[in-house]
Scaffold this motif. Structure first.
Motif, PDB file in Angstrom:
ATOM      1  N   LYS A 135      52.705  -3.611  10.277  1.00  0.00           N
ATOM      2  CA  LYS A 135      52.420  -3.611   8.842  1.00  0.00           C
ATOM      3  C   LYS A 135      53.244  -4.674   8.127  1.00  0.00           C
ATOM      4  O   LYS A 135      52.767  -5.319   7.180  1.00  0.00           O
ATOM      5  CB  LYS A 135      52.712  -2.225   8.261  1.00  0.00           C
ATOM      6  CG  LYS A 135      51.727  -1.158   8.722  1.00  0.00           C
ATOM      7  CD  LYS A 135      52.074   0.209   8.150  1.00  0.00           C
ATOM      8  CE  LYS A 135      51.049   1.257   8.610  1.00  0.00           C
ATOM      9  NZ  LYS A 135      51.375   2.605   8.083  1.00  0.00           N
ATOM     10  N   MET A 136      54.463  -4.848   8.579  1.00  0.00           N
ATOM     11  CA  MET A 136      55.341  -5.850   7.979  1.00  0.00           C
ATOM     12  C   MET A 136      54.757  -7.257   8.151  1.00  0.00           C
ATOM     13  O   MET A 136      54.728  -8.059   7.207  1.00  0.00           O
ATOM     14  CB  MET A 136      56.724  -5.763   8.625  1.00  0.00           C
ATOM     15  CG  MET A 136      57.705  -6.806   8.152  1.00  0.00           C
ATOM     16  SD  MET A 136      58.198  -6.518   6.444  1.00  0.00           S
ATOM     17  CE  MET A 136      59.137  -8.011   6.159  1.00  0.00           C
ATOM     18  N   LEU A 137      54.273  -7.563   9.345  1.00  0.00           N
ATOM     19  CA  LEU A 137      53.705  -8.887   9.612  1.00  0.00           C
ATOM     20  C   LEU A 137      52.461  -9.131   8.766  1.00  0.00           C
ATOM     21  O   LEU A 137      52.271 -10.233   8.219  1.00  0.00           O
ATOM     22  CB  LEU A 137      53.370  -9.021  11.101  1.00  0.00           C
ATOM     23  CG  LEU A 137      54.582  -9.057  12.050  1.00  0.00           C
ATOM     24  CD1 LEU A 137      54.115  -9.039  13.507  1.00  0.00           C
ATOM     25  CD2 LEU A 137      55.440 -10.285  11.776  1.00  0.00           C
ATOM     26  N   ILE A 138      51.605  -8.110   8.657  1.00  0.00           N
ATOM     27  CA  ILE A 138      50.406  -8.241   7.817  1.00  0.00           C
ATOM     28  C   ILE A 138      50.793  -8.475   6.363  1.00  0.00           C
ATOM     29  O   ILE A 138      50.215  -9.329   5.664  1.00  0.00           O
ATOM     30  CB  ILE A 138      49.518  -6.988   7.962  1.00  0.00           C
ATOM     31  CG1 ILE A 138      48.884  -6.961   9.357  1.00  0.00           C
ATOM     32  CG2 ILE A 138      48.441  -6.946   6.877  1.00  0.00           C
ATOM     33  CD1 ILE A 138      48.121  -5.697   9.665  1.00  0.00           C
ATOM     34  N   ALA A 139      51.811  -7.736   5.903  1.00  0.00           N
ATOM     35  CA  ALA A 139      52.265  -7.886   4.521  1.00  0.00           C
ATOM     36  C   ALA A 139      52.784  -9.303   4.273  1.00  0.00           C
ATOM     37  O   ALA A 139      52.484  -9.915   3.240  1.00  0.00           O
ATOM     38  CB  ALA A 139      53.343  -6.854   4.211  1.00  0.00           C
ATOM     39  N   VAL A 140      53.554  -9.828   5.222  1.00  0.00           N
ATOM     40  CA  VAL A 140      54.105 -11.181   5.054  1.00  0.00           C
ATOM     41  C   VAL A 140      52.996 -12.229   5.023  1.00  0.00           C
ATOM     42  O   VAL A 140      52.988 -13.138   4.189  1.00  0.00           O
ATOM     43  CB  VAL A 140      55.106 -11.495   6.185  1.00  0.00           C
ATOM     44  CG1 VAL A 140      55.484 -12.974   6.175  1.00  0.00           C
ATOM     45  CG2 VAL A 140      56.347 -10.636   6.050  1.00  0.00           C
ATOM     46  N   VAL A 141      52.017 -12.089   5.945  1.00  0.00           N
ATOM     47  CA  VAL A 141      50.929 -13.062   6.053  1.00  0.00           C
ATOM     48  C   VAL A 141      50.147 -13.173   4.744  1.00  0.00           C
ATOM     49  O   VAL A 141      49.783 -14.279   4.305  1.00  0.00           O
ATOM     50  CB  VAL A 141      49.985 -12.687   7.217  1.00  0.00           C
ATOM     51  CG1 VAL A 141      48.682 -13.484   7.138  1.00  0.00           C
ATOM     52  CG2 VAL A 141      50.675 -12.932   8.553  1.00  0.00           C
ATOM     53  N   PHE A 142      49.897 -12.020   4.086  1.00  0.00           N
ATOM     54  CA  PHE A 142      49.097 -12.047   2.862  1.00  0.00           C
ATOM     55  C   PHE A 142      49.948 -12.219   1.605  1.00  0.00           C
ATOM     56  O   PHE A 142      49.456 -12.697   0.580  1.00  0.00           O
ATOM     57  CB  PHE A 142      48.267 -10.763   2.762  1.00  0.00           C
ATOM     58  CG  PHE A 142      47.101 -10.724   3.700  1.00  0.00           C
ATOM     59  CD1 PHE A 142      45.913 -11.374   3.390  1.00  0.00           C
ATOM     60  CD2 PHE A 142      47.195 -10.061   4.913  1.00  0.00           C
ATOM     61  CE1 PHE A 142      44.831 -11.356   4.258  1.00  0.00           C
ATOM     62  CE2 PHE A 142      46.120 -10.037   5.791  1.00  0.00           C
ATOM     63  CZ  PHE A 142      44.936 -10.689   5.471  1.00  0.00           C
ATOM     64  N   THR A 143      51.211 -11.810   1.672  1.00  0.00           N
ATOM     65  CA  THR A 143      52.070 -11.926   0.484  1.00  0.00           C
ATOM     66  C   THR A 143      52.521 -13.365   0.253  1.00  0.00           C
ATOM     67  O   THR A 143      52.627 -13.809  -0.899  1.00  0.00           O
ATOM     68  CB  THR A 143      53.300 -11.003   0.623  1.00  0.00           C
ATOM     69  OG1 THR A 143      52.864  -9.653   0.706  1.00  0.00           O
ATOM     70  CG2 THR A 143      54.243 -11.161  -0.560  1.00  0.00           C
ATOM     71  N   LEU A 144      52.799 -14.086   1.315  1.00  0.00           N
ATOM     72  CA  LEU A 144      53.306 -15.451   1.187  1.00  0.00           C
ATOM     73  C   LEU A 144      52.368 -16.359   0.379  1.00  0.00           C
ATOM     74  O   LEU A 144      52.816 -17.052  -0.557  1.00  0.00           O
ATOM     75  CB  LEU A 144      53.573 -16.031   2.573  1.00  0.00           C
ATOM     76  CG  LEU A 144      54.408 -17.321   2.618  1.00  0.00           C
ATOM     77  CD1 LEU A 144      55.761 -17.109   1.934  1.00  0.00           C
ATOM     78  CD2 LEU A 144      54.605 -17.785   4.054  1.00  0.00           C
ATOM     79  N   PRO A 145      51.041 -16.361   0.656  1.00  0.00           N
ATOM     80  CA  PRO A 145      50.150 -17.177  -0.176  1.00  0.00           C
ATOM     81  C   PRO A 145      50.138 -16.742  -1.641  1.00  0.00           C
ATOM     82  O   PRO A 145      50.087 -17.591  -2.539  1.00  0.00           O
ATOM     83  CB  PRO A 145      48.771 -16.964   0.467  1.00  0.00           C
ATOM     84  CG  PRO A 145      49.055 -16.540   1.868  1.00  0.00           C
ATOM     85  CD  PRO A 145      50.325 -15.760   1.799  1.00  0.00           C
ATOM     86  N   ILE A 146      50.169 -15.421  -1.867  1.00  0.00           N
ATOM     87  CA  ILE A 146      50.187 -14.930  -3.254  1.00  0.00           C
ATOM     88  C   ILE A 146      51.442 -15.435  -3.958  1.00  0.00           C
ATOM     89  O   ILE A 146      51.397 -15.871  -5.119  1.00  0.00           O
ATOM     90  CB  ILE A 146      50.148 -13.383  -3.274  1.00  0.00           C
ATOM     91  CG1 ILE A 146      48.846 -12.862  -2.678  1.00  0.00           C
ATOM     92  CG2 ILE A 146      50.320 -12.847  -4.706  1.00  0.00           C
ATOM     93  CD1 ILE A 146      48.796 -11.350  -2.525  1.00  0.00           C
ATOM     94  N   PHE A 147      52.561 -15.381  -3.259  1.00  0.00           N
ATOM     95  CA  PHE A 147      53.824 -15.833  -3.834  1.00  0.00           C
ATOM     96  C   PHE A 147      53.764 -17.327  -4.175  1.00  0.00           C
ATOM     97  O   PHE A 147      54.197 -17.761  -5.245  1.00  0.00           O
ATOM     98  CB  PHE A 147      54.959 -15.542  -2.850  1.00  0.00           C
ATOM     99  CG  PHE A 147      56.317 -15.924  -3.351  1.00  0.00           C
ATOM    100  CD1 PHE A 147      56.971 -15.135  -4.280  1.00  0.00           C
ATOM    101  CD2 PHE A 147      56.947 -17.077  -2.894  1.00  0.00           C
ATOM    102  CE1 PHE A 147      58.229 -15.483  -4.750  1.00  0.00           C
ATOM    103  CE2 PHE A 147      58.199 -17.432  -3.352  1.00  0.00           C
ATOM    104  CZ  PHE A 147      58.849 -16.633  -4.280  1.00  0.00           C
ATOM    105  N   ILE A 148      53.198 -18.119  -3.270  1.00  0.00           N
ATOM    106  CA  ILE A 148      53.101 -19.573  -3.485  1.00  0.00           C
ATOM    107  C   ILE A 148      52.193 -19.870  -4.686  1.00  0.00           C
ATOM    108  O   ILE A 148      52.517 -20.701  -5.540  1.00  0.00           O
ATOM    109  CB  ILE A 148      52.582 -20.268  -2.215  1.00  0.00           C
ATOM    110  CG1 ILE A 148      53.628 -20.165  -1.099  1.00  0.00           C
ATOM    111  CG2 ILE A 148      52.249 -21.732  -2.507  1.00  0.00           C
ATOM    112  CD1 ILE A 148      53.128 -20.630   0.251  1.00  0.00           C
TER     113      ILE A 148
END
Length: 817
Positions: free
Chosen positions: A156-169
Motif C-alpha cells: 500500500k505504501m508503494l502504491i501511495a508513493v507512486v500516485f502521490t508523487l505526481p500529485i505533489f509535483i
C-alpha cells in the motif's frame, strides 16, 4: 468473609468494569472482578445472598453470577456475549473461547489488539481493533504472519508513493513562474489528473484509515484515526466541491486563474506519511518480538530415540515421557529430563544468560534447547511439549509482551479527552482565522484547521508504553529473567522491601549431610546405622532437598530402606511415621514438643553449637525420646552476598524469613549483613509478615523456591521465584529467575528501572510534538513571524513522533544487565 463467584456474560474490559462497579453498589461488600478468569472476589462483613448480586447485575446487562471455588473459576471459559450497551464495540469480532489465563504462543487463528483496548479480548480473524483501529496482532509469533502484515502495508505504501508523487509535483509547480505544466494542459485538466491519482491513494492504500475513523466515531472511541480521517476527508471533500461547484465558494477561495485551490496533495501526502508510520510500527513490532523468535529457534526438531538398543531419529513431537534419548556431542537437548548414563558439559546460556558451560553427570537434570558439549549421554524424557521450560519461557515472554503496564492508564486517560479537545481547537482555529485572519481568510482557516487535526494525532502516545514493554520483556528473557506481565516489570522498580527464603534462595538448595550424631541412652540402645535407616526410611517418598540429602547419605553408607506406616508430613515442622513398631519423628524443636519427646541437656547443647555455625539441624526422636540429630550443610550461593549488598545500597530492605531455627538463621543473616530476619517461620507466618509490611505502605517483593513459599509469593506485590524451585512456586510468582540466584533480582530491578525510564522518555516524545505542534499549526506564530505549518509538514511531524518512540524503545535492546 471472602467468597469467589463465576461471572458469565463478560466479553471485554468494559464488561468487567461495569460488573465490578455494579456489584460494589451492594451495601456492605467489596468486590474485585477479573475478566480472565471471569471471577468476582467479594469480601463481606455479613453474608449476602447470591440472588441479591444477580438482581443488580440483571439490571445492567445479561450477566449471571454463581458461587464457586477459586480452583473451578480458573477453568471456566469466558463466554462471548456482551450487554446491549457494549454491542457497538463488538460488531466485527467475537471472543475466542479461552480456558486459561494466557494465549498459547503456538495457537493459530487467534489475534489481539496491541493496545489492549478491550482488556485481554481476542479475535478469531485478522483485521482492525473495533475500538482503536490498530491492526490486530497474531498470538502466534510466526514469521509468516508478521511478514504478511508488513508486506501488505509495504504494498500500500508503494502504491501511495507512486500516485502521490505526481500529485505533489503538479501542486508544487504552481510556485514556478510561468508554470511549464500549464503549457501542456489547462489548470482544470491538471485538477482532474490530481483527482484520478488521489483515488487509489485514499480509497485503496488509505481506506483502512477512513474505516477506522468511522468506527471510532460510531462507537465514540475517538483516537488518532479520528483525526486523520476528519483531516484528510475534509481536504478531499473540499477539493471535490471546488472542482464541481466552484461558484458556491467566496472569491477569496479562488486563485488568480479563477479556479478553487485544491488540496488533493495535502490529503494524499498525509495518507502516505501515516502509512509510512504504520509501516515502521509493523517493522518495529517484528523486531521487538525477536526474542521470542530466537527462543523458538532454540527448540530442536529431531531427537535420537533408543528403541530396544537401536538408535532411531524421530520428530520432537513424537517423544513421550519415559523415553530414553541419546544426546550426541553438539546436539541440542530435545526435552527436559535427567541423565541416566554418561556425563558432559552443557551450554545453558540460552536459559541462564551465563556463557560458562555447566558440568552434568548421571542424575542431573537437563533442559530442552540447551547445547551438549563434547561427550555423549543418555537421558530420560520427563517433560515434553508445552511442559518443557523452554516452551514455558516462550509462553511467558509472549504473554508479558502483550500485557499492559499501569503507567499505560495515563496515556489512556489523556487520549480519552485529547481527541475531542483537538477537534474543538481545530474548529476554533477555523473560525478565528475566518473572522480575524488576512485574506483569503477562509483558506487560511481551513488549512490551519486541517494542520491542527493532523499534527495532533496521538499515534505515538499509543506506542509509548507497549513498545518499551515488548523490548524490555524480550531483553529480560535473554538474561534468564522471565516476567509474567508488564505490571510486575513496572512495580519492581518501586520495591521497598525484599523478603527472601533461605534454603534454595540464599543458599544453593543442594544440602548434604555432614554427620548423624547418636546418643547412647540407658532406656533405648540404638546404633548410628539404625538411626540413619530410620530417618532415610521416613524420607524415601519426599522430594524435599533435605530428604534427598539424607537418602543420598544412607546410599553412600549402603544402608537399606525399611517400610514405613502412619507416615505424616507436618508443614514447617518435620515428618513422623512408624518403623518396625517404633515411632520415629524427624524435624525441628516444635515437632519434638508436639510429639512430647524428651531432650537431654547434652544433645541440646551440641545442637546449639551446630546451629551457631549456620548449620541446619534436625532432631531425631524414637518412641518420644530424642536419641540424636542430623547436621545438614547448605552452602550460600556465590552471588548472594554481593546481590544483597547491592540491593541494600539501593535502599531496599532485605529480610530473611526461614523455617530454620533462630541460631542457624542468625548465623546466615550475620554473614550476609541482612537488614533483619525471622526464624521458625511457617508458611502462614511468611504470609502475615508480608501483609503487615504492606499495611505499613511498603511495596514488597518476595523471593522463594518451595511449595511453602507459594502463598507468600502470591501475596507479595512482586513474587520472584527461583527457576531451580518447584512448579508451584514458579506459578505463584510474577517473575521467575531461571538461574535461581539473587543476582537475578539486581538485574531485574535494573531492567525495570531502564524500561520505566524509557517509557517516560517515550511519553515525552509523544507529548512534545503535540504540545509544540498544535499552537504552531493553529497559527500562533503567524502574527509575529509570518510562520504557518502546512498539513503536509504536520503529517511529517506526526510521523516523526512515532519514529522517535520506536527508535527510543529499540535502544533497550542494547541494554547491559
Amino acid at each position: 468473609m471472602t467468597h469467589h463467584y463465576i461471572i458469565s456474560g463478560m466479553s471485554c474490559d468494559g464488561c468487567r468494569k461495569k460488573v465490578e462497579k455494579t456489584l460494589n453498589t451492594v451495601e456492605g461488600i467489596q468486590a474485585e472482578v477479573t475478566l480472565n478468569p471471569p471471577l468476582a472476589t467479594i469480601t463481606m462483613g455479613e453474608h449476602v445472598a447470591t440472588e441479591k448480586f444477580q438482581d443488580v447485575l440483571t439490571e445492567v446487562g445479561k450477566y449471571t453470577i454463581e458461587m464457586t471455588s477459586s480452583s473451578n473459576a480458573l477453568e471456566t471459559p469466558v463466554k462471548s456475549c456482551c450487554s446491549s450497551q457494549n454491542k457497538n464495540s463488538h460488531v466485527e469480532h467475537q471472543h475466542a473461547n479461552k480456558t486459561t489465563k494466557s494465549i498459547d504462543a503456538n495457537t493459530t487463528g487467534v489475534y489481539y489488539c496491541p493496545m489492549h483496548c478491550e482488556g485481554d479480548k481476542t479475535y478469531t480473524k485478522f483485521g482492525d481493533c473495533p475500538v482503536c483501529g490498530m491492526d490486530l496482532v497474531p498470538a502466534q509469533t510466526s514469521n509468516s504472519q508478521e511478514n504478511k502484515v508488513y508486506t501488505d502495508l509495504l504494498k500500500k505504501m508503494l502504491i501511495a508513493v507512486v500516485f502521490t508523487l505526481p500529485i505533489f509535483i503538479i501542486s508544487m509547480s504552481e510556485m514556478i513562474p510561468n508554470n511549464p505544466l500549464y503549457n501542456l494542459m489547462s489548470v482544470e485538466k491538471w485538477n482532474w489528473v490530481q483527482l484520478l491519482f488521489s483515488i487509489p491513494v485514499l480509497f485503496y492504500a488509505g481506506a483502512m484509515f477512513f474505516i477506522r475513523a468511522y468506527k471510532s466515531i460510531v462507537t465514540w472511541n475517538l483516537n488518532m484515526f479520528t483525526l486523520i480521517g476528519i483531516g484528510t476527508g475534509v481536504a478531499f471533500i473540499f477539493s471535490i466541491a471546488g472542482m464541481f461547484f466552484p461558484d458556491i465558494f467566496p472569491a477569496e477561495f479562488k486563485s488568480h486563474h479563477g479556479t478553487i485551490h485544491l488540496y488533493f496533495e495535502a490529503a494524499t501526502v498525509i495518507i502516505t506519511l501515516v502509512l509510512l508510520g504504520q509501516l515502521l510500527e509493523a517493522k518495529a513490532h517484528e523486531q521487538t518480538s525477536g526474542a521470542i523468535k530466537e527462543l523458538m529457534k532454540l527448540s530442536p526438531t529431531e531427537a535420537t530415540l533408543i528403541n530396544n538398543g537401536t538408535d532411531i531419529t524421530i520428530a520432537i513431537d513424537k517423544i513421550q515421557k519415559g523415553d530414553l534419548l541419546r544426546v550426541k556431542p553438539g546436539d541440542k537437548i530435545p526435552v527436559d529430563g535427567k541423565i541416566t548414563t554418561g556425563e558432559s558439559s552443557i551450554d545453558e546460556a540460552m536459559i541462564t544468560g551465563e556463557p560458562i558451560p555447566v558440568d552434568k553427570k548421571t542424575g542431573d537434570t537437563v533442559i530442552a534447547g540447551t547445547i551438549n558439549g563434547t561427550k555423549s549421554f543418555v537421558m530420560i524424557a520427563q517433560k515434553v511439549g508445552s511442559e518443557t521450560l523452554l516452551s514455558q519461557i516462550i509462553q511467558m515472554v509472549n504473554d508479558a509482551s502483550r500485557s499492559r503496564a499501569p503507567i499505560q492508564k495515563l496515556a489512556d486517560r489523556v487520549a480519552k479527552y485529547f481527541v475531542p479537545t483537538v477537534v474543538a481547537i481545530s474548529l476554533i482555529t477555523f473560525f478565528a482565522w475566518a473572522k480575524f485572519g488576512p485574506e483569503p481568510a477562509y483558506i487560511y482557516g481551513l488549512i490551519n484547521a486541517i494542520a491542527v487535526l493532523i499534527i495532533a494525532c496521538p499515534c505515538a502516545l499509543g506506542l509509548a508504553t507497549p513498545m518499551s514493554v515488548m523490548v524490555g520483556v524480550g531483553k529480560g528473557a535473554q538474561y534468564g529473567i522471565l516476567i509474567k506481565n508488564a505490571e510486575a516489570l513496572e512495580n519492581l522498580n518501586k520495591i521497598d522491601v525484599l523478603i527472601t527464603d533461605k534454603t534454595g534462595t540464599i543458599t544453593e538448595g543442594k544440602p548434604s549431610v555432614e554427620k548423624v550424631y547418636t546418643e547412647q541412652n540407658d532406656v533405648m540402645n540404638i546404633s548410628e546405622e539404625m538411626l540413619i535407616q530410620s530417618i532415610a526410611s521416613l524420607n524415601q517418598h519426599s522430594e524435599h532437598p533435605l530428604a534427598k540429602a539424607i537418602l543420598n547419605f544412607a546410599k553412600l553408607k549402603n544402608i537399606s530402606i525399611a517400610a514405613v506406616s502412619d507416615f505424616q508430613s507436618i508443614t514447617g515442622k518435620g515428618i513422623t511415621g512408624s518403623i518396625k513398631d517404633s515411632k520415629v519423628a524427624l524435624g525441628n524443636k516444635k515437632l519434638m514438643l508436639d510429639v512430647g519427646a524428651t531432650i537431654s541437656a547434652d544433645i541440646e547443647n551440641k545442637i546449639l553449637d551446630e546451629q551457631n555455625q549456620g548449620k541446619t539441624v534436625s532432631y531425631i526422636a524414637v518412641n518420644n525420646i530424642v536419641l540424636g540429630y542430623v547436621t545438614i550443610t547448605d552452602a550460600i550461593k556465590e552471588n548472594s552476598i554481593k546481590a544483597i549488598k547491592n540491593l541494600i545500597d539501593e535502599g531496599v530492605e532485605v529480610i530473611m524469613l526461614t523455617g530454620d531455627n533462630k541460631n542457624t538463621a542468625k548465623a546466615v543473616a550475620d554473614q550476609l549483613h541482612l537488614s533483619s530476619f525471622k526464624a521458625d517461620c511457617l508458611p502462614e507466618d511468611k504470609l502475615k509478615e508480608i501483609q503487615r509490611l504492606q499495611a505499613e505502605g511498603k511495596i514488597v517483593a518476595m523471593a522463594g523456591d518451595g511449595i511453602n513459599d507459594a502463598p507468600a509469593l502470591a501475596q507479595a506485590n512482586i513474587g520472584i521465584a527461583m527457576g531451580t524451585g518447584t512448579d508451584v512456586a514458579i506459578e505463584s510468582a510474577k517473575i521467575t529467575l531461571v538461574k535461581g540466584d539473587l543476582n537475578g533480582i539486581v538485574k531485574a530491578k535494573k531492567l525495570s528501572h531502564a524500561v520505566m525510564k524509557n517509557i517516560r522518555q517515550n511519553l515525552f516524545f509523544a507529548f512534545i510534538y503535540n504540545i509544540l505542534g498544535i499552537p504552531i499549526a493553529a497559527g500562533i506564530l503567524y502574527p509575529v513571524f509570518g510562520i504557518l505549518l502546512s498539513p503536509m509538514l504536520a503529517a511529517l511531524a506526526m510521523s516523526l513522533s512515532s519514529v522517535s518512540v520506536i527508535v527510543n524503545a529499540l535502544r533497550l535492546r542494547s541494554l547491559k544487565l
